[in-house]
Write an enzyme that holds these catalytic residues in place. Structure first.
Site, short mmCIF file in Angstrom:
data_model
loop_
_atom_site.label_atom_id
_atom_site.label_comp_id
_atom_site.label_asym_id
_atom_site.label_seq_id
_atom_site.Cartn_x
_atom_site.Cartn_y
_atom_site.Cartn_z
N SER A 45 3.71 -3.00 9.05
CA SER A 45 4.28 -3.51 10.30
C SER A 45 5.71 -4.01 10.08
O SER A 45 6.12 -4.28 8.95
CB SER A 45 3.42 -4.66 10.84
N GLU A 82 6.64 -6.87 10.75
CA GLU A 82 6.48 -8.22 10.18
C GLU A 82 6.14 -8.18 8.69
O GLU A 82 6.40 -9.14 7.96
CB GLU A 82 5.37 -8.98 10.93
N HIS A 87 -4.20 -2.70 -2.25
CA HIS A 87 -3.51 -1.62 -1.52
C HIS A 87 -3.82 -0.26 -2.15
O HIS A 87 -4.08 0.71 -1.46
CB HIS A 87 -1.99 -1.85 -1.51
N LEU A 90 -6.34 17.96 13.01
CA LEU A 90 -6.02 16.55 13.27
C LEU A 90 -4.53 16.26 13.08
O LEU A 90 -3.91 16.76 12.15
CB LEU A 90 -6.83 15.69 12.29
N ASP A 116 -6.96 -3.48 7.58
CA ASP A 116 -6.68 -4.84 7.10
C ASP A 116 -7.69 -5.28 6.06
O ASP A 116 -8.85 -4.85 6.08
CB ASP A 116 -6.69 -5.80 8.31
N ASN A 164 -6.86 -5.60 2.48
CA ASN A 164 -6.60 -5.18 1.10
C ASN A 164 -6.39 -6.37 0.16
O ASN A 164 -6.88 -6.39 -0.97
CB ASN A 164 -5.34 -4.31 1.03
N GLY A 165 -5.63 -7.35 0.64
CA GLY A 165 -5.30 -8.51 -0.20
C GLY A 165 -6.55 -9.30 -0.55
O GLY A 165 -6.75 -9.69 -1.71
N ARG A 166 -7.41 -9.53 0.46
CA ARG A 166 -8.64 -10.29 0.21
C ARG A 166 -9.58 -9.53 -0.72
O ARG A 166 -10.24 -10.11 -1.57
CB ARG A 166 -9.33 -10.62 1.54
N TRP A 205 7.65 -6.72 6.46
CA TRP A 205 8.87 -6.82 5.64
C TRP A 205 9.06 -8.23 5.12
O TRP A 205 9.79 -8.46 4.16
CB TRP A 205 10.12 -6.42 6.46
C1 IPE Z 1 -1.47 -5.82 10.37
O1 IPE Z 1 -2.04 -6.49 9.31
C2 IPE Z 1 -0.53 -4.78 9.87
C3 IPE Z 1 -1.12 -3.66 9.14
C4 IPE Z 1 -2.39 -3.43 9.01
C5 IPE Z 1 -0.19 -2.75 8.56
P1 IPE Z 1 -1.48 -7.90 8.80
O2 IPE Z 1 -2.39 -8.35 7.75
O3 IPE Z 1 -0.05 -7.79 8.48
O4 IPE Z 1 -1.64 -8.77 10.12
P2 IPE Z 1 -1.61 -10.36 10.32
O5 IPE Z 1 -0.29 -10.82 9.85
O6 IPE Z 1 -2.73 -10.93 9.53
O7 IPE Z 1 -1.82 -10.54 11.79
C1 IPE Z 2 -3.59 -4.62 5.03
O1 IPE Z 2 -4.12 -5.50 4.11
C2 IPE Z 2 -2.46 -3.80 4.46
C3 IPE Z 2 -1.14 -4.16 4.99
C4 IPE Z 2 -0.90 -5.02 5.92
C5 IPE Z 2 0.00 -3.47 4.39
P1 IPE Z 2 -3.50 -6.93 3.85
O2 IPE Z 2 -2.49 -6.80 2.76
O3 IPE Z 2 -2.99 -7.52 5.12
O4 IPE Z 2 -4.76 -7.74 3.34
P2 IPE Z 2 -5.15 -9.24 3.67
O5 IPE Z 2 -5.17 -9.38 5.16
O6 IPE Z 2 -4.13 -10.11 3.03
O7 IPE Z 2 -6.51 -9.40 3.07
MG MG Z 3 -3.87 -8.65 6.53
#
Ligand code: IPE
Ligand code: IPE
Ligand code: MG
Length: 249
Positions: free
Chosen positions: A66, A68, A38, A132, A21, A23-25, A70
């Site tokens: 996940s 979700e 990503h 692995l 988790d 990547n976006g931030r 989608w």
């Molecule tokens: C969980 O991360 C799913 C994956 C890492 C693929 P999210 O970023 O989607 O989770 P929430 O929505 O913040 O709980």
């Molecule tokens: C995790 O990073 C990757 C996926 C869920 C696909 P995020 O995309 O959720 O990154 P944040 O949580 O927005 O920083």
């Molecule tokens: Mg996230």
């Protein structure tokens, strides 16, 4: 001594699961589009896979997309699917070199055709590798998995193949996507979020949880070793008392 050198080989988990988790931030901190985060997350996937393979860990399950997810904007979903295809294509050679077998859990039918094809071909190509097993959770959510398991089990009961009195946690585990794998002893989540987000709810009943503040694209082997070392210093009691563990009874 480096963190890696402090690890005790005999005490390594057989299965590590990771919620990748942040990547976006990571991208936002750089004033770039989320997709850039990503793309940079691929390097962390490579590092952790290589580290797990080198250490002799049997299973590494990565939560990549996940059910979700989608619901994210279409351009982000499309970019993630393209990234999957290009990454699987470019990494297959390295998986072969490192003796890694690829596997996936989740609702494969919901993935675009080109993702399904690339995944199937990489899984086939790596199927005889003996190191692995890298498990990608794609279009996966734990509640989806449990519902599928319940449906299949109910079907078998109806057909008369399973007797209700034989249903126990062992039998039920055999209906999960992770059948044939041990439950993860360690679950890591990056980016400072403290939640499970519908991941492996059944399988993590007794997993040790490790939360790291590091955003996924910055996660490196060293961070992985730190999580493993922390795991090795935990006392896993499984309901027993400390004294019982010491006396081994
Ligand atoms: C969980 O991360 C799913 C994956 C890492 C693929 P999210 O970023 O989607 O989770 P929430 O929505 O913040 O709980
Ligand atoms: C995790 O990073 C990757 C996926 C869920 C696909 P995020 O995309 O959720 O990154 P944040 O949580 O927005 O920083
Ligand atoms: Mg996230």
């Amino acid at each position: 001594m480096s963190v890696k050198e402090q690890l005790i080989t005999e005490k390594l988990p057989r299965h590590v699961a990771v919620i990748m988790d942040g990547n976006g931030r990571w991208a936002r901190q750089r004033g770039t589009a989320r997709v850039f985060g990503h793309k940079n997350g691929v390097k962390a996937v490579r590092e952790v896979t290589e580290a797990a393979a080198e250490l002799g860990i049997d299973y590494l399950t990565l939560y990549a997309f996940s059910t979700e997810n989608w619901n994210r904007p279409k351009n982000e979903v499309d970019a993630l699917m393209s990234l999957l295809v290009s990454t699987i294509a470019s990494e297959t050679k390295t998986l072969m070199k490192n003796n890694v077998k690829l596997f996936s859990i989740g609702c494969k039918e919901s993935l675009p055709n080109n993702v399904q094809e690339k995944l199937a071909s990489c899984m086939k190509q790596t199927s005889t590798n003996t190191g692995l097993t890298l498990v990608l959770a794609l279009s996966y959510s734990s509640r989806w998995e449990i519902i599928q398991a319940v449906k299949n089990l109910a079907g078998d009961v109806k057909k008369g193949d399973v007797d209700i009195s034989d249903i126990d946690s062992n039998l039920f585990s055999g209906y999960m996507e992770t059948r044939n794998m041990p439950d993860p002893e360690l679950l890591i989540r990056t980016s400072g979020e403290f939640r499970i987000s519908n991941f492996l709810l059944w399988q993590i009943a007794y997993s040790e949880l490790y939360f790291s503040d590091v955003l996924w694209p910055d996660f490196r082997k060293e961070h992985f070793y730190e999580a493993l070392l922390d795991f090795q210093n935990r006392e896993r009691r499984f309901g027993k008392t400390s004294d019982q563990l010491i006396l081994n009874k």
